[in-house]
Scaffold this motif. Structure first.
Motif, short mmCIF file in Angstrom:
data_model
loop_
_atom_site.label_atom_id
_atom_site.label_comp_id
_atom_site.label_asym_id
_atom_site.label_seq_id
_atom_site.Cartn_x
_atom_site.Cartn_y
_atom_site.Cartn_z
N LEU A 109 55.32 69.60 27.19
CA LEU A 109 54.03 69.23 27.77
C LEU A 109 52.97 69.23 26.70
CD1 LEU A 109 53.92 71.33 31.07
CD2 LEU A 109 54.71 69.00 30.76
N ILE A 110 52.18 68.17 26.67
CA ILE A 110 51.07 68.07 25.72
C ILE A 110 49.81 67.76 26.51
CG2 ILE A 110 50.15 66.84 23.71
CD1 ILE A 110 53.12 66.07 23.09
N LEU A 111 48.84 68.67 26.43
CA LEU A 111 47.56 68.45 27.10
C LEU A 111 46.76 67.45 26.27
CD1 LEU A 111 45.46 69.17 29.30
CD2 LEU A 111 44.69 71.02 27.78
N LYS A 112 46.45 66.31 26.87
CA LYS A 112 45.71 65.26 26.18
C LYS A 112 44.21 65.36 26.43
CE LYS A 112 49.05 62.85 24.31
NZ LYS A 112 49.14 62.77 22.86
N GLU A 113 43.85 65.73 27.66
CA GLU A 113 42.43 65.73 28.01
C GLU A 113 42.21 66.52 29.29
OE1 GLU A 113 39.15 62.38 29.48
OE2 GLU A 113 41.13 61.73 28.87
N LEU A 114 41.12 67.28 29.32
CA LEU A 114 40.64 67.87 30.57
C LEU A 114 39.58 66.92 31.10
CD1 LEU A 114 40.32 71.63 29.60
CD2 LEU A 114 42.01 70.60 31.11
N MET A 115 39.90 66.25 32.19
CA MET A 115 39.00 65.24 32.73
C MET A 115 37.92 65.91 33.57
SD MET A 115 41.84 62.34 33.71
CE MET A 115 42.68 63.38 34.88
N GLN A 116 36.77 65.30 33.63
CA GLN A 116 35.68 65.80 34.46
C GLN A 116 35.82 65.20 35.85
OE1 GLN A 116 33.42 68.10 33.33
NE2 GLN A 116 34.78 68.08 31.56
N GLU A 117 35.57 66.03 36.84
CA GLU A 117 35.60 65.51 38.21
C GLU A 117 34.42 64.58 38.38
OE1 GLU A 117 36.68 67.82 41.63
OE2 GLU A 117 37.08 69.54 40.34
N GLU A 118 34.69 63.46 39.03
CA GLU A 118 33.61 62.49 39.26
C GLU A 118 33.14 62.60 40.71
OE1 GLU A 118 34.73 58.54 38.20
OE2 GLU A 118 35.62 59.19 36.30
N TYR A 119 31.84 62.78 40.85
CA TYR A 119 31.24 62.81 42.18
C TYR A 119 30.39 61.58 42.33
CZ TYR A 119 32.71 67.66 42.21
OH TYR A 119 33.46 68.81 42.17
N HIS A 120 30.58 60.87 43.41
CA HIS A 120 29.81 59.67 43.66
C HIS A 120 28.82 59.95 44.80
CE1 HIS A 120 32.43 57.38 41.03
NE2 HIS A 120 33.46 57.98 41.62
#
Length: 143
Positions: free
Chosen positions: A128-139
């Motif tokens: 497993l390679i962590l590429k990115e911690l994405m931000q939750e998007e709130y609309h």
């Protein structure tokens, strides 16, 4: 090859749905980091869906890479790869499941089989390679 990509894609489509069932049936709160996430996958999710536990090891110094080792892999029970399909990575489905599920909880990862009991290795190993911690998007609602 194309078949391995399709197996991973099938797993991905399973993973994006499986995470909902996992979160609904367990009382696990949001993991604090990638290390905790890997442990939950290996010890809780694999136990819940495959009936086995994996071991997490081989951490990179920056904590963004690890391996999940499976001594027993039920995905390979009763499976034999003929010689003409030696390049087939049958367990790529598991890689896709992990990638799909983690994407739903804002972790972009790469998962790949690096050792496979179907190919004579003693254990199955998923890197497993962590590429990115994405931000939750709130609309915001438009009304």
């Amino acid at each position: 090859n194309e078949i391995n990509k399709q197996l991973e894609k099938m797993g991905y489509n399973i993973g994006i749905r499986l995470i909902d069932e996992f979160l609904a049936k367990t009382s696990i709160s949001r993991c604090q980091d990638f290390k905790e996430t890997a442990e939950v996958i290996a010890k809780v999710a694999f136990k819940m869906f495959l009936g086995i536990s994996g071991n997490v090891s081989n951490w990179s110094s920056d904590g963004t890479q690890c391996s999940i080792l499976l001594d027993d892999n039920p995905m390979t029970d009763f499976v034999e790869l003929p010689e003409n399909l030696a390049g087939l990575s049958y367990c790529n489905v598991l890689c896709g499941v992990i990638r799909g599920a983690l994407e739903q909880v804002q972790m972009k990862v790469e998962a790949k089989i690096v050792r496979d009991t179907l190919k004579g290795d003693e254990v199955s190993e998923i890197r497993l390679i962590l590429k990115e911690l994405m931000q939750e998007e709130y609309h915001a609602d438009d009304d």
